[in-house]
Motif scaffolding. Sequence first.
Motif, PDB file in Angstrom:
ATOM      1  N   CYS A 211      26.473  99.979  35.460  1.00  0.00           N
ATOM      2  CA  CYS A 211      27.489  98.935  35.478  1.00  0.00           C
ATOM      3  C   CYS A 211      28.849  99.496  35.910  1.00  0.00           C
ATOM      4  CB  CYS A 211      27.605  98.310  34.090  1.00  0.00           C
ATOM      5  SG  CYS A 211      28.888  97.063  33.949  1.00  0.00           S
ATOM      6  N   LYS A 212      29.485  98.822  36.872  1.00  0.00           N
ATOM      7  CA  LYS A 212      30.804  99.238  37.337  1.00  0.00           C
ATOM      8  C   LYS A 212      31.902  98.284  36.878  1.00  0.00           C
ATOM      9  CE  LYS A 212      29.207 102.789  39.497  1.00  0.00           C
ATOM     10  NZ  LYS A 212      29.435 104.134  38.902  1.00  0.00           N
ATOM     11  N   PHE A 213      31.530  97.056  36.572  1.00  0.00           N
ATOM     12  CA  PHE A 213      32.498  96.058  36.109  1.00  0.00           C
ATOM     13  C   PHE A 213      31.759  95.133  35.154  1.00  0.00           C
ATOM     14  CE2 PHE A 213      35.420  92.597  35.961  1.00  0.00           C
ATOM     15  CZ  PHE A 213      36.660  93.101  36.333  1.00  0.00           C
ATOM     16  N   LEU A 214      32.287  94.965  33.947  1.00  0.00           N
ATOM     17  CA  LEU A 214      31.621  94.186  32.902  1.00  0.00           C
ATOM     18  C   LEU A 214      32.519  93.036  32.452  1.00  0.00           C
ATOM     19  CD1 LEU A 214      29.352  93.796  30.751  1.00  0.00           C
ATOM     20  CD2 LEU A 214      30.634  95.400  29.309  1.00  0.00           C
TER      21      LEU A 214
ATOM     22  N   GLY B 279      23.709  96.295  13.435  1.00  0.00           N
ATOM     23  CA  GLY B 279      24.744  95.862  12.516  1.00  0.00           C
ATOM     24  C   GLY B 279      25.916  95.192  13.207  1.00  0.00           C
ATOM     25  N   ARG B 280      25.805  94.952  14.509  1.00  0.00           N
ATOM     26  CA  ARG B 280      26.857  94.290  15.300  1.00  0.00           C
ATOM     27  C   ARG B 280      28.191  95.042  15.189  1.00  0.00           C
ATOM     28  NH1 ARG B 280      28.441  89.382  14.203  1.00  0.00           N
ATOM     29  NH2 ARG B 280      28.368  88.512  16.299  1.00  0.00           N
ATOM     30  N   VAL B 281      28.093  96.374  15.184  1.00  0.00           N
ATOM     31  CA  VAL B 281      29.321  97.162  15.006  1.00  0.00           C
ATOM     32  C   VAL B 281      30.106  97.304  16.309  1.00  0.00           C
ATOM     33  CG1 VAL B 281      28.361  98.441  13.059  1.00  0.00           C
ATOM     34  CG2 VAL B 281      28.104  99.358  15.377  1.00  0.00           C
ATOM     35  N   GLY B 282      29.434  97.150  17.455  1.00  0.00           N
ATOM     36  CA  GLY B 282      30.125  97.254  18.734  1.00  0.00           C
ATOM     37  C   GLY B 282      30.942  96.010  19.026  1.00  0.00           C
ATOM     38  N   ASP B 283      32.154  96.192  19.554  1.00  0.00           N
ATOM     39  CA  ASP B 283      33.000  95.044  19.872  1.00  0.00           C
ATOM     40  C   ASP B 283      33.709  95.274  21.206  1.00  0.00           C
ATOM     41  OD1 ASP B 283      34.944  96.921  19.282  1.00  0.00           O
ATOM     42  OD2 ASP B 283      35.598  95.952  17.419  1.00  0.00           O
ATOM     43  N   PHE B 284      34.603  94.357  21.549  1.00  0.00           N
ATOM     44  CA  PHE B 284      35.257  94.385  22.844  1.00  0.00           C
ATOM     45  C   PHE B 284      36.110  95.653  23.019  1.00  0.00           C
ATOM     46  CE2 PHE B 284      38.526  93.150  25.949  1.00  0.00           C
ATOM     47  CZ  PHE B 284      37.728  92.642  26.968  1.00  0.00           C
ATOM     48  N   SER B 285      36.823  96.036  21.972  1.00  0.00           N
ATOM     49  CA  SER B 285      37.676  97.226  22.085  1.00  0.00           C
ATOM     50  C   SER B 285      36.831  98.479  22.283  1.00  0.00           C
ATOM     51  CB  SER B 285      38.564  97.370  20.849  1.00  0.00           C
ATOM     52  OG  SER B 285      37.783  97.527  19.674  1.00  0.00           O
ATOM     53  N   MET B 286      35.658  98.521  21.662  1.00  0.00           N
ATOM     54  CA  MET B 286      34.764  99.667  21.853  1.00  0.00           C
ATOM     55  C   MET B 286      34.287  99.725  23.296  1.00  0.00           C
ATOM     56  SD  MET B 286      31.191 100.561  19.902  1.00  0.00           S
ATOM     57  CE  MET B 286      30.259 102.030  20.322  1.00  0.00           C
ATOM     58  N   LEU B 287      33.987  98.552  23.872  1.00  0.00           N
ATOM     59  CA  LEU B 287      33.567  98.510  25.273  1.00  0.00           C
ATOM     60  C   LEU B 287      34.669  99.034  26.185  1.00  0.00           C
ATOM     61  CD1 LEU B 287      31.713  95.066  25.541  1.00  0.00           C
ATOM     62  CD2 LEU B 287      30.693  97.327  25.867  1.00  0.00           C
ATOM     63  N   GLN B 288      35.911  98.649  25.886  1.00  0.00           N
ATOM     64  CA  GLN B 288      37.026  99.110  26.707  1.00  0.00           C
ATOM     65  C   GLN B 288      37.191 100.627  26.644  1.00  0.00           C
ATOM     66  OE1 GLN B 288      40.071  96.424  25.013  1.00  0.00           O
ATOM     67  NE2 GLN B 288      40.359  95.628  27.088  1.00  0.00           N
ATOM     68  N   SER B 289      37.082 101.180  25.448  1.00  0.00           N
ATOM     69  CA  SER B 289      37.245 102.636  25.313  1.00  0.00           C
ATOM     70  C   SER B 289      36.077 103.383  25.951  1.00  0.00           C
ATOM     71  CB  SER B 289      37.388 103.020  23.838  1.00  0.00           C
ATOM     72  OG  SER B 289      36.227 102.677  23.105  1.00  0.00           O
ATOM     73  N   MET B 290      34.853 102.852  25.789  1.00  0.00           N
ATOM     74  CA  MET B 290      33.688 103.498  26.398  1.00  0.00           C
ATOM     75  C   MET B 290      33.687 103.301  27.905  1.00  0.00           C
ATOM     76  SD  MET B 290      30.550 103.128  23.677  1.00  0.00           S
ATOM     77  CE  MET B 290      29.684 104.483  24.475  1.00  0.00           C
TER      78      MET B 290
ATOM     79  N   LYS C 171      36.358 103.407  29.785  1.00  0.00           N
ATOM     80  CA  LYS C 171      37.227 104.466  30.320  1.00  0.00           C
ATOM     81  C   LYS C 171      36.476 105.790  30.380  1.00  0.00           C
ATOM     82  CE  LYS C 171      41.483 102.309  28.646  1.00  0.00           C
ATOM     83  NZ  LYS C 171      42.613 102.414  27.681  1.00  0.00           N
ATOM     84  N   LYS C 172      35.669 106.039  29.358  1.00  0.00           N
ATOM     85  CA  LYS C 172      34.901 107.283  29.297  1.00  0.00           C
ATOM     86  C   LYS C 172      33.782 107.308  30.324  1.00  0.00           C
ATOM     87  CE  LYS C 172      31.580 109.553  26.191  1.00  0.00           C
ATOM     88  NZ  LYS C 172      30.921 109.457  24.864  1.00  0.00           N
ATOM     89  N   CYS C 173      33.100 106.138  30.483  1.00  0.00           N
ATOM     90  CA  CYS C 173      31.910 106.077  31.348  1.00  0.00           C
ATOM     91  C   CYS C 173      32.189 105.477  32.729  1.00  0.00           C
ATOM     92  CB  CYS C 173      30.811 105.278  30.657  1.00  0.00           C
ATOM     93  SG  CYS C 173      30.266 105.962  29.078  1.00  0.00           S
ATOM     94  N   LEU C 174      33.460 105.240  33.020  1.00  0.00           N
ATOM     95  CA  LEU C 174      33.899 104.811  34.354  1.00  0.00           C
ATOM     96  C   LEU C 174      33.400 103.426  34.753  1.00  0.00           C
ATOM     97  CD1 LEU C 174      33.478 108.219  36.262  1.00  0.00           C
ATOM     98  CD2 LEU C 174      35.482 107.325  35.053  1.00  0.00           C
TER      99      LEU C 174
END
Length: 308
Positions: free
Chosen positions: A117-120, A131-142, A144-147
Amino acid sequence: MELIRGIHNLKDVHKGCVLTIGKFDGVHLGHQAVLGQVVAKAKTLNLPATVMVFEPQPEELFTPELAPARLSLLRDKYTQLKKLGVDRLLCIKFDLAFAAFSASEFVENLLVEQLGCKFLVVGDDFRFGQGRVGDFSMLQSMGKKCLFDVASTQSFQMKNCRISSTAIREALNDDDFALAKQMLGRDFTIAGKVLHGDKRGRTIGFPTANVLLKRCKAPVNGVFAVNVRVRDCIYPGVANVGHRPTVNGQRSQLEVHIFNFNENLYGQFISVALIHKIREEMKFDSFELLHQQIQQDAIEAKQLLAVS
């Protein structure tokens, strides 16, 4: 448009995409605004526009008694997404094994490693992982890490669109099919393959095409004036959606009588647009009383549809 059923069917050729994830129940005008921009972004990046959905939907697995009625099944979504220019539809089987994926596994293994994925694009309330622990802010930080870049569906709309699947269900529940049509951008329809029924209708001059409703819950119930698409032609008719209590029916299904129509439809795919509601489904004391009511329903349907 390519349909990919299951993670196990992802190949190297599927790596690299502009991706959006959601239920897209109804593929209404709000969805269409987002999807149109996803497709445009994909063309800009010269990547396939990919939509990820889950079957069953998570709440249908964990709390089926609380799950909302479906506006559209996978086939319906496929049809509408194809019209919008989506390149790929990835349908992931949502089961306990998939639900056990950690949030980081979901991103690193599925979004990055397998999909590239290049754009989500997701809703800012999107939750994922065990546990639904992942959220929008986590996606944003990951991201940046995963390009890969991340945008919310709200920021990806050109105008504020308050249309929702919930609002459409409420309109259908209120028998406001005109409002539902405004939000969907088309008539609300139920589609499926015609199955053999008990053939009671033909004994009283009202043969019906029967479609089994493969849903946890139907969003409508009752008798309706309808327009039926058979191949590329539209025919007026009258339909019942429910369990047929007069004949002790057990399965939720759609029965539609098409006016002035004599063709054999068994095994064919039809689409039934609900135009006006005539009455609630009810149980009659005899089949003869049901027959009399069906005659009245047909007369009313013809009046509502302005056909002779």
